[in-house]
Design a protein around this motif. Structure first.
Motif, PDB file in Angstrom:
ATOM      1  N   ILE A 173      -2.962  10.856   6.434  1.00  0.00           N
ATOM      2  CA  ILE A 173      -3.453  10.606   5.209  1.00  0.00           C
ATOM      3  C   ILE A 173      -5.044   9.720   5.384  1.00  0.00           C
ATOM      4  N   LEU A 174      -3.497   8.351   5.496  1.00  0.00           N
ATOM      5  CA  LEU A 174      -4.604   7.049   4.781  1.00  0.00           C
ATOM      6  C   LEU A 174      -5.299   6.396   6.434  1.00  0.00           C
ATOM      7  N   PRO A 175      -6.020   5.657   5.690  1.00  0.00           N
ATOM      8  CA  PRO A 175      -7.204   4.966   6.608  1.00  0.00           C
ATOM      9  C   PRO A 175      -6.360   4.509   7.598  1.00  0.00           C
ATOM     10  N   PRO A 176      -6.499   4.178   8.875  1.00  0.00           N
ATOM     11  CA  PRO A 176      -4.799   4.019   9.663  1.00  0.00           C
ATOM     12  C   PRO A 176      -4.888   1.783   9.883  1.00  0.00           C
ATOM     13  N   LYS A 177      -5.820   1.383   9.072  1.00  0.00           N
ATOM     14  CA  LYS A 177      -5.567  -0.004   8.544  1.00  0.00           C
ATOM     15  C   LYS A 177      -4.414  -0.825   8.009  1.00  0.00           C
ATOM     16  N   PHE A 178      -4.051   0.937   7.215  1.00  0.00           N
ATOM     17  CA  PHE A 178      -2.646   0.876   5.673  1.00  0.00           C
ATOM     18  C   PHE A 178      -1.648   0.276   6.956  1.00  0.00           C
ATOM     19  N   ALA A 179      -1.548   0.305   8.178  1.00  0.00           N
ATOM     20  CA  ALA A 179      -0.768   1.089   8.791  1.00  0.00           C
ATOM     21  C   ALA A 179      -0.295  -1.028   9.801  1.00  0.00           C
ATOM     22  N   GLU A 180      -1.596  -1.281   9.329  1.00  0.00           N
ATOM     23  CA  GLU A 180      -1.447  -3.144  10.038  1.00  0.00           C
ATOM     24  C   GLU A 180      -1.336  -3.849   9.084  1.00  0.00           C
ATOM     25  N   GLU A 181      -1.594  -3.779   7.636  1.00  0.00           N
ATOM     26  CA  GLU A 181      -1.310  -4.709   6.109  1.00  0.00           C
ATOM     27  C   GLU A 181       0.233  -5.127   6.054  1.00  0.00           C
ATOM     28  N   MET A 182       0.201  -6.312   5.697  1.00  0.00           N
ATOM     29  CA  MET A 182       1.223  -6.786   5.318  1.00  0.00           C
ATOM     30  C   MET A 182       1.338  -6.822   3.539  1.00  0.00           C
ATOM     31  N   ASN A 221       1.224  -1.546  -0.014  1.00  0.00           N
ATOM     32  CA  ASN A 221      -0.570   0.079   0.258  1.00  0.00           C
ATOM     33  C   ASN A 221       0.632   0.676   0.286  1.00  0.00           C
ATOM     34  N   PHE A 222       0.602   2.613   0.322  1.00  0.00           N
ATOM     35  CA  PHE A 222       1.434   3.345  -0.270  1.00  0.00           C
ATOM     36  C   PHE A 222       2.193   3.898   1.090  1.00  0.00           C
ATOM     37  N   LEU A 223       1.407   2.941   2.804  1.00  0.00           N
ATOM     38  CA  LEU A 223       3.075   3.474   3.651  1.00  0.00           C
ATOM     39  C   LEU A 223       3.784   2.614   3.518  1.00  0.00           C
ATOM     40  N   HIS A 224       3.420   1.392   2.640  1.00  0.00           N
ATOM     41  CA  HIS A 224       4.715   0.747   2.408  1.00  0.00           C
ATOM     42  C   HIS A 224       6.212   1.386   1.617  1.00  0.00           C
ATOM     43  N   LEU A 225       4.850   2.109   0.414  1.00  0.00           N
ATOM     44  CA  LEU A 225       6.540   2.269  -0.712  1.00  0.00           C
ATOM     45  C   LEU A 225       6.607   4.064   0.516  1.00  0.00           C
ATOM     46  N   ALA A 226       5.749   4.557   1.167  1.00  0.00           N
ATOM     47  CA  ALA A 226       6.635   5.818   1.937  1.00  0.00           C
ATOM     48  C   ALA A 226       8.169   5.277   2.360  1.00  0.00           C
ATOM     49  N   ALA A 227       7.887   4.426   3.226  1.00  0.00           N
ATOM     50  CA  ALA A 227       8.817   2.812   4.128  1.00  0.00           C
ATOM     51  C   ALA A 227       9.935   2.457   3.644  1.00  0.00           C
ATOM     52  N   LYS A 228      10.056   2.642   2.054  1.00  0.00           N
ATOM     53  CA  LYS A 228      11.709   2.145   1.243  1.00  0.00           C
ATOM     54  C   LYS A 228      12.197   3.603   1.479  1.00  0.00           C
ATOM     55  N   LEU A 229      13.826   3.225   1.222  1.00  0.00           N
ATOM     56  CA  LEU A 229      14.286   4.198   1.277  1.00  0.00           C
ATOM     57  C   LEU A 229      14.213   5.174  -0.302  1.00  0.00           C
ATOM     58  N   SER A 230      13.876   6.891   0.096  1.00  0.00           N
ATOM     59  CA  SER A 230      14.984   7.835  -0.820  1.00  0.00           C
ATOM     60  C   SER A 230      16.064   7.115  -2.012  1.00  0.00           C
ATOM     61  N   PRO A 231      15.254   7.597  -2.951  1.00  0.00           N
ATOM     62  CA  PRO A 231      16.187   7.570  -4.326  1.00  0.00           C
ATOM     63  C   PRO A 231      17.683   8.493  -3.856  1.00  0.00           C
ATOM     64  N   PRO A 232      18.742   7.912  -4.065  1.00  0.00           N
ATOM     65  CA  PRO A 232      20.292   8.770  -3.702  1.00  0.00           C
ATOM     66  C   PRO A 232      20.013  10.450  -4.378  1.00  0.00           C
ATOM     67  N   SER A 233      19.554  10.413  -5.162  1.00  0.00           N
ATOM     68  CA  SER A 233      19.404  11.862  -5.832  1.00  0.00           C
ATOM     69  C   SER A 233      18.375  13.020  -5.000  1.00  0.00           C
ATOM     70  N   ARG A 234      17.189  11.980  -4.037  1.00  0.00           N
ATOM     71  CA  ARG A 234      16.918  12.897  -2.960  1.00  0.00           C
ATOM     72  C   ARG A 234      16.922  13.237  -2.266  1.00  0.00           C
ATOM     73  N   LEU A 235      17.939  12.364  -1.554  1.00  0.00           N
ATOM     74  CA  LEU A 235      18.337  12.839  -0.237  1.00  0.00           C
ATOM     75  C   LEU A 235      20.139  13.379  -0.363  1.00  0.00           C
ATOM     76  N   ASP A 236      20.325  13.286  -1.768  1.00  0.00           N
ATOM     77  CA  ASP A 236      21.926  14.093  -1.565  1.00  0.00           C
ATOM     78  C   ASP A 236      21.240  15.428  -1.149  1.00  0.00           C
ATOM     79  N   HIS A 237      20.045  15.972  -1.267  1.00  0.00           N
ATOM     80  CA  HIS A 237      19.648  17.337  -1.103  1.00  0.00           C
ATOM     81  C   HIS A 237      19.254  17.749  -0.147  1.00  0.00           C
ATOM     82  N   ILE A 238      19.766  17.023   0.817  1.00  0.00           N
ATOM     83  CA  ILE A 238      19.905  17.322   2.286  1.00  0.00           C
ATOM     84  C   ILE A 238      20.937  16.625   2.847  1.00  0.00           C
ATOM     85  N   SER A 239      21.216  17.679   3.976  1.00  0.00           N
ATOM     86  CA  SER A 239      22.522  17.465   3.883  1.00  0.00           C
ATOM     87  C   SER A 239      23.202  16.618   5.766  1.00  0.00           C
TER      88      SER A 239
END
Length: 412
Positions: free
Chosen positions: A217-226, A180-198
């Motif tokens: 934003i998302l429904p609470p049940k998403f946090a428990e989905e596998m 779900n969308f929380l799983h996608l947010a839990a993935k590590l950012s691409p290096p090109s995006r992380l490099d903009h932050i010191s």
């Protein structure tokens, strides 16, 4: 200089002649035959257009002569506008194509690349001309929303999200790996995006902010989905960010240790100088000789403030060094401690140099008063160095902790 004066004289002259010609032409048309002459009116409009065109070309040549780089800017803007027009023409043809044809021309790859490079205008145009695109999934079963999260393009996500409540249904979809969308947010950012932050600690903070704001934003049940690997979003986040947590801990401890050494030295010097006041003490009374001097009052106040702030900085950085460094510590606890430690360290340096300047002034005021002025000016050099080296980090921490929201939070 001569050419500039010539331009300033020539342009108003041309404009004056042009206005005079227009006024004369208007008089001829106005006071001509009853009912007006349509042919004369057409000639008047053509002449107006020609004069304006000639004037524009002349002014443009003058500008290009004085500012050569403006031609490159103009050419780049022209290419950009032509590319946008071409995109609009292509996007108008998309609804007429079948799914196989869209796959053949590589539409999904083009959209993915546009999101990856933050090409907001591309996404705006395709959504405007082909709204159904927000429902389209790529080979991994991910929509525009999903790819914007994976690639950490908050501006694109914000634009798509503000389209309306009906389109927000796409937030509830999963990809082919049951993420779900929380799983996608839990993935590590691409290096090109992380490099903009010191700093790894601030990078970790940013990752946590993405996950936290999507949870709101998302429904609470998403946090428990596998997903298909039997991982919840929290479990996947911990797995993906193991190395970043270690790097963040190392970065934070190194920064805290360095600042703590400086703060300790300042505290030691200020504590010592409190008992060895400039000018010494009166042998009979034991009171400072310059007790009634205004400069001595400045010295005492600055010395006290420097001692208190440096001691506070030492204790704060000690708290940073002894922290547990859990995931949630990177969201608020560690950045807030670092902000407080850096601010008090900066304040202690400033007040220390004020105390030093006032002590020099007290000591040399009677014989070499002029020497105290350049010495006091030179005392600002350490402050300037600290400002250049550490103040940008302090500002970035303040912005990322208190002033930065990734995207809006409308309710589903």
């Amino acid at each position: 200089m001569v050419m500039l004066l010539l331009m300033l004289i020539t342009i108003p002259l041309i404009i004056t002649i042009y206005i005079s010609d227009i006024e004369l032409e208007d008089d001829k048309i106005t006071y001509g035959e009853p009912g007006g002459d349509e042919e004369s009116l057409a000639r008047h409009h053509r002449r107006t257009s020609n004069v304006l065109s000639s004037l524009t070309k002349f002014v443009w040549k003058i500008i290009k002569w004085f500012v050569p780089d403006i031609k490159h800017i103009h050419d780049a803007k022209l290419k950009h506008d032509q590319a946008v027009e071409l995109l609009r023409w292509l996007f108008k043809e998309i609804p007429r194509l079948s799914n196989k044809q869209l796959e053949k021309i590589g539409l999904d790859k083009a959209i993915y690349d546009a999101i990856k490079h933050g090409m907001i205008e591309f996404i705006d145009e395709i959504i405007q001309l082909y709204p159904e695109i927000i429902w389209r999934k790529d080979k991994k079963g991910r929509t525009l929303f999903a790819n914007a999260i994976v690639l950490r393009q908050e501006k694109i996500f914000n634009h798509v999200f503000r389209l309306g409540s009906k389109q927000r249904i796409t937030l509830l979809r999963h990809d082919i790996f049951r993420n779900n969308f929380l799983h996608l947010a839990a993935k590590l950012s691409p290096p090109s995006r992380l490099d903009h932050i010191s700093g790894a600690a601030l990078q970790m903070q940013r990752e946590l902010q993405w996950l936290e704001e999507l949870e709101e934003i998302l429904p609470p049940k998403f946090a428990e989905e596998m997903n298909e690997n039997n991982r919840t979003p929290a479990s996947l986040f911990s797995h993906e960010h193991k190395e970043l947590i270690k790097e963040g801990e190392k970065w934070m401890k190194s920064n805290a240790a360095s600042c703590m050494v400086v703060a300790t030295l300042i505290a030691a010097v200020m504590f010592t100088s409190a008992f060895t006041v400039p000018g010494g003490n009166d042998e009979k009374t034991g009171s400072p000789i310059f007790l009634k001097s205004n400069a001595f009052l400045v010295f005492v106040i600055a010395n006290s403030l420097s001692l208190f702030s440096s001691s506070t900085s030492v204790l704060v950085f000690l708290g940073v060094l002894t922290s547990h460094y859990s995931e949630q510590d990177f969201l608020k606890s560690l950045p807030v401690k670092s902000i407080l430690g850096l601010f008090t360290l900066f304040f202690s340096i400033v007040t220390m140099m004020i105390a030093f300047g006032s002590a020099i002034f007290i000591t040399l005021n009677e014989r070499l008063a002029w020497v105290s002025i350049p010495v006091i000016i030179l005392s600002t050099v350490p402050i300037a160095f600290f400002t250049l080296l550490q103040f940008p980090l302090l500002i970035e921490m303040l912005v990322s902790t208190y002033c930065c929201r990734i995207f809006d939070k409308p309710k589903l």
